[in-house]
Write a protein that holds these residues in place. Structure first.
Motif, mmCIF file in Angstrom:
data_model
loop_
_atom_site.group_PDB
_atom_site.id
_atom_site.type_symbol
_atom_site.label_atom_id
_atom_site.label_comp_id
_atom_site.label_asym_id
_atom_site.label_seq_id
_atom_site.Cartn_x
_atom_site.Cartn_y
_atom_site.Cartn_z
ATOM 1 N N LEU A 35 -15.503 36.447 27.110
ATOM 2 C CA LEU A 35 -16.158 37.064 25.948
ATOM 3 C C LEU A 35 -16.372 38.557 26.156
ATOM 4 N N ILE A 36 -16.907 38.920 27.317
ATOM 5 C CA ILE A 36 -17.174 40.342 27.573
ATOM 6 C C ILE A 36 -15.865 41.118 27.682
ATOM 7 N N GLY A 37 -14.890 40.557 28.411
ATOM 8 C CA GLY A 37 -13.624 41.254 28.615
ATOM 9 C C GLY A 37 -12.872 41.490 27.321
ATOM 10 N N ARG A 38 -12.813 40.477 26.470
ATOM 11 C CA ARG A 38 -12.011 40.607 25.263
ATOM 12 C C ARG A 38 -12.679 41.437 24.179
ATOM 13 N N THR A 39 -13.965 41.678 24.269
ATOM 14 C CA THR A 39 -14.567 42.630 23.331
ATOM 15 C C THR A 39 -14.059 44.048 23.590
ATOM 16 N N MET A 40 -13.522 44.277 24.806
ATOM 17 C CA MET A 40 -12.929 45.582 25.096
ATOM 18 C C MET A 40 -11.722 45.853 24.209
ATOM 19 N N LEU A 41 -11.080 44.793 23.724
ATOM 20 C CA LEU A 41 -9.948 44.976 22.817
ATOM 21 C C LEU A 41 -10.393 45.583 21.495
ATOM 22 N N ALA A 42 -11.608 45.281 21.070
ATOM 23 C CA ALA A 42 -12.140 45.907 19.856
ATOM 24 C C ALA A 42 -12.348 47.404 20.072
ATOM 25 N N VAL A 43 -12.792 47.767 21.270
ATOM 26 C CA VAL A 43 -12.950 49.190 21.604
ATOM 27 C C VAL A 43 -11.592 49.886 21.538
ATOM 28 N N MET A 44 -10.554 49.241 22.096
ATOM 29 C CA MET A 44 -9.219 49.834 22.067
ATOM 30 C C MET A 44 -8.701 49.965 20.638
ATOM 31 N N ALA A 45 -9.028 48.992 19.786
ATOM 32 C CA ALA A 45 -8.593 49.072 18.388
ATOM 33 C C ALA A 45 -9.172 50.311 17.711
ATOM 34 N N MET A 46 -10.426 50.615 17.983
ATOM 35 C CA MET A 46 -11.058 51.808 17.380
ATOM 36 C C MET A 46 -10.453 53.095 17.933
ATOM 37 N N LEU A 47 -9.977 53.051 19.183
ATOM 38 C CA LEU A 47 -9.386 54.248 19.787
ATOM 39 C C LEU A 47 -8.045 54.614 19.170
ATOM 40 N N SER A 48 -7.464 53.724 18.370
ATOM 41 C CA SER A 48 -6.156 53.993 17.761
ATOM 42 C C SER A 48 -6.160 55.242 16.889
ATOM 43 N N PHE A 49 -7.336 55.602 16.379
ATOM 44 C CA PHE A 49 -7.433 56.743 15.456
ATOM 45 C C PHE A 49 -7.884 58.014 16.172
ATOM 46 N N PHE A 50 -7.905 57.964 17.535
ATOM 47 C CA PHE A 50 -8.324 59.137 18.300
ATOM 48 C C PHE A 50 -7.237 59.496 19.309
ATOM 49 N N SER A 51 -7.368 60.654 19.904
ATOM 50 C CA SER A 51 -6.455 61.093 20.962
ATOM 51 C C SER A 51 -7.203 62.082 21.847
ATOM 52 N N GLY A 52 -6.556 62.453 22.938
ATOM 53 C CA GLY A 52 -7.192 63.404 23.843
ATOM 54 C C GLY A 52 -7.715 62.743 25.099
ATOM 55 N N THR A 53 -8.303 63.550 25.970
ATOM 56 C CA THR A 53 -8.748 63.075 27.281
ATOM 57 C C THR A 53 -9.855 62.041 27.178
ATOM 58 N N THR A 54 -10.821 62.274 26.291
ATOM 59 C CA THR A 54 -11.945 61.333 26.164
ATOM 60 C C THR A 54 -11.459 59.955 25.737
ATOM 61 N N ALA A 55 -10.562 59.910 24.749
ATOM 62 C CA ALA A 55 -10.028 58.623 24.282
ATOM 63 C C ALA A 55 -9.281 57.907 25.394
ATOM 64 N N LEU A 56 -8.521 58.666 26.197
ATOM 65 C CA LEU A 56 -7.775 58.057 27.293
ATOM 66 C C LEU A 56 -8.701 57.485 28.362
ATOM 67 N N LEU A 57 -9.769 58.220 28.683
ATOM 68 C CA LEU A 57 -10.709 57.747 29.698
ATOM 69 C C LEU A 57 -11.431 56.484 29.228
ATOM 70 N N VAL A 58 -11.824 56.468 27.956
ATOM 71 C CA VAL A 58 -12.463 55.261 27.409
ATOM 72 C C VAL A 58 -11.483 54.095 27.436
ATOM 73 N N PHE A 59 -10.230 54.374 27.089
ATOM 74 C CA PHE A 59 -9.193 53.344 27.087
ATOM 75 C C PHE A 59 -8.984 52.766 28.493
ATOM 76 N N LEU A 60 -8.860 53.624 29.498
ATOM 77 C CA LEU A 60 -8.668 53.165 30.873
ATOM 78 C C LEU A 60 -9.871 52.369 31.365
ATOM 79 N N THR A 61 -11.080 52.812 30.989
ATOM 80 C CA THR A 61 -12.292 52.077 31.393
ATOM 81 C C THR A 61 -12.324 50.691 30.754
#
Length: 500
Positions: free
Chosen positions: A90-116
């Motif tokens: 449950l906790i791990g797969r909610t990270m996929l929702a975070v990645m879905a929101m990152l689709s509309f962003f770019s840059g270093t901050t988005a990449l760091l959030v994505f890797l985390t």
């Protein structure tokens, strides 16, 4: 529905759990198909990831497997495997929702959030997977393991192939960097999150048998010391380490190479992945039959060099000028790699089990798994760093043939990823050399094994020329299930006289 283990499982409880186990594969397979592999790498490139970041991303699933060691201790103390598996999922797969929101962003901050987010997903997946594996061994009866997991594998493969084709079409209809492409990535990761949460819900509905009482705490360091003291198994570990390093130095960057250097669309890469999976499925029966008839090392002696040569042959894609020829070349290489990696995966797993002494298999298999995790985790990170180095290098060789009819010139230019695939091939050849030092009973010479492969291939081609042959060629899942049922009936028939 409860997350607590049950002291006793009825036959009805166990059958319900096995049905849910097969049904769950549709949703967990869907989540993986939409958010991992080529799609995950393409998403990283979409966010602007460098080669080093792509390497780190590819290393995460392997390095996360090292968390299974503390997970074993957690399971032994907590002794509630379903709770651990469900909460981690449950906790791990909610990270996929975070990645879905990152689709509309770019840059270093988005990449760091994505890797985390990906790090949390992989880490929690390793912990949950450790609890899941132990739980499934107790839930599924030993005589039905083949039947149940064959059906589960069929669903996983089918879902992966279908969604791979759907994703390829979605990428083909949208332009890179466009708002529509952002929406496609967001939809994929959001759908992966939803299917992943449904998978966790189904897992929560499955019954968990109560773990047996603790018989004493084993010293993990002592257990892992046993395999390292076995000279033959130690040679196998050197092969596994060098092999995993070689292939994971190259394969995670195929998408980067094809998209950035060859300038093909991501949809074409997904189609290559589908072709590789189909070849993998079709070749699996052949390698399984040959490994049972001869030895696992004999299968490895054919598959491993062929896979390595296919990696080196990726250099040819950058030498060909015609785009159609490049496409056909890449399709052929992916078919070869898909077919041969099936043999490598099957045989390397089997040989590790075969060389493990009875009563100590857990320690040997765990040592093999950790060796794989470390080597496969370090390789893509090293590859990302090497890619930056080779990006500024070029090697040119001109072959010239002169005759009365004129001069024929063949220029060979190695740039960027070409060096990279060549290096991976050299390390792979060293791995094949280390394999030759491993001893396994029943092994035959490579030339004889190649002859057996050709004979099996000719027989398959002759069969395909008939209607019955066409039916047999597409009957892999049914054949697996029939074999499992026949084994069950035979075992029951042998037990009946004893009961009388």
């Amino acid at each position: 529905m409860t997350l607590d283990p049950q002291p006793q499982l009825t036959i009805a409880d166990r059958e319900r759990g096995l049905r849910l186990l097969v049904n769950e594969a549709v949703f967990s397979g869907g989540a993986a198909a939409l958010t991992s592999g080529v799609i995950l790498t393409a998403f990283a490139l979409h966010l602007g990831a460098s080669n080093v970041m792509v390497g780190i991303l590819a290393a995460m699933p392997f390095l996360a497997q090292l968390l299974q060691l503390p997970a074993v201790q957690l399971i032994e103390r907590w002794r509630r495997r379903k709770q651990i598996a469900v909460v981690a999922s449950l906790i791990g797969r909610t990270m996929l929702a975070v990645m879905a929101m990152l689709s509309f962003f770019s840059g270093t901050t988005a990449l760091l959030v994505f890797l985390t987010a990906q790090m949390l997903l992989c880490g929690l997946g390793a912990v949950g997977g450790c609890a899941w594996n132990s739980w499934m061994r107790d839930l599924a009866p030993e005589e039905r393991l083949g039947e149940v997991f064959a059906r589960r594998t069929v669903w996983l493969t089918a879902v992966s192939l279908v969604l791979g084709l759907v994703a390829a079409l979605a990428f083909d209809w949208t332009a890179a960097g466009s708002g529509a492409r952002n929406a496609v990535f967001a939809a994929m990761f959001a759908a992966g999150c939803v299917t992943g949460l449904i998978s966790a819900r189904i897992v929560a509905m499955m019954p968990e048998p109560l773990m047996p009482p603790v018989k004493g705490h084993a010293n993990l360091r002592e257990l892992l010391r046993q395999p390292l003291g076995n000279p033959n198994f130690r040679r196998l570990l050197v092969f596994i380490a060098s092999w995993q390093f070689a292939i994971n130095l190259a394969t995670p960057f195929f998408t980067v190479f094809i998209v950035r250097q060859l300038h093909f669309a991501v949809s074409f890469v997904l189609l290559l992945s589908v072709a590789s999976q189909i070849a993998n499925i079709l070749a699996l029966r052949l390698w399984g039959r040959l490994s049972d008839r001869f030895a696992n090392k004999s299968v490895l002696a054919v598959c491993a060099p062929a896979y390595i040569l296919a990696i080196v042959a990726m250099i040819g894609a950058s030498q060909l000028g015609d785009r159609t020829a490049v496409k056909l070349w890449l399709v052929g290489l992916h078919l070869i790699m898909g077919a041969t990696i099936a043999g490598v995966t099957l045989a390397s797993t089997n040989i590790a089990l075969k060389l493990s002494p009875k009563g100590s298999a857990t320690a040997y298999v765990a040592t093999s798994a950790m060796t794989t995790a470390v080597a496969a985790g370090v390789a893509p990170i090293s590859g990302g760093l090497l890619a930056q180095f080779f990006a500024a290098r070029q090697f040119e060789l001109v072959a010239r043939w002169s005759s009365p009819n004129g001069v024929f010139t063949l220029p060979i230019v190695l740039t960027a990823w070409d060096f990279y695939f060549l290096l991976a091939g050299l390390i792979g050849l060293y791995a094949v050399h280390r394999l030759s030092l491993v001893r396994e009973t029943g092994e035959i010479e490579r030339r004889e094994m190649v002859g057996q492969v050709l004979n099996e291939t000719r027989r398959s081609i002759r069969n395909i020329s008939s209607v019955a042959g066409l039916r047999a060629a597409t009957d892999l899942p049914a054949a697996l299930l029939r074999d499992a049922r026949l084994r069950i009936r035979l075992k029951r028939a042998e037990q009946r006289p004893r009961m009388r």
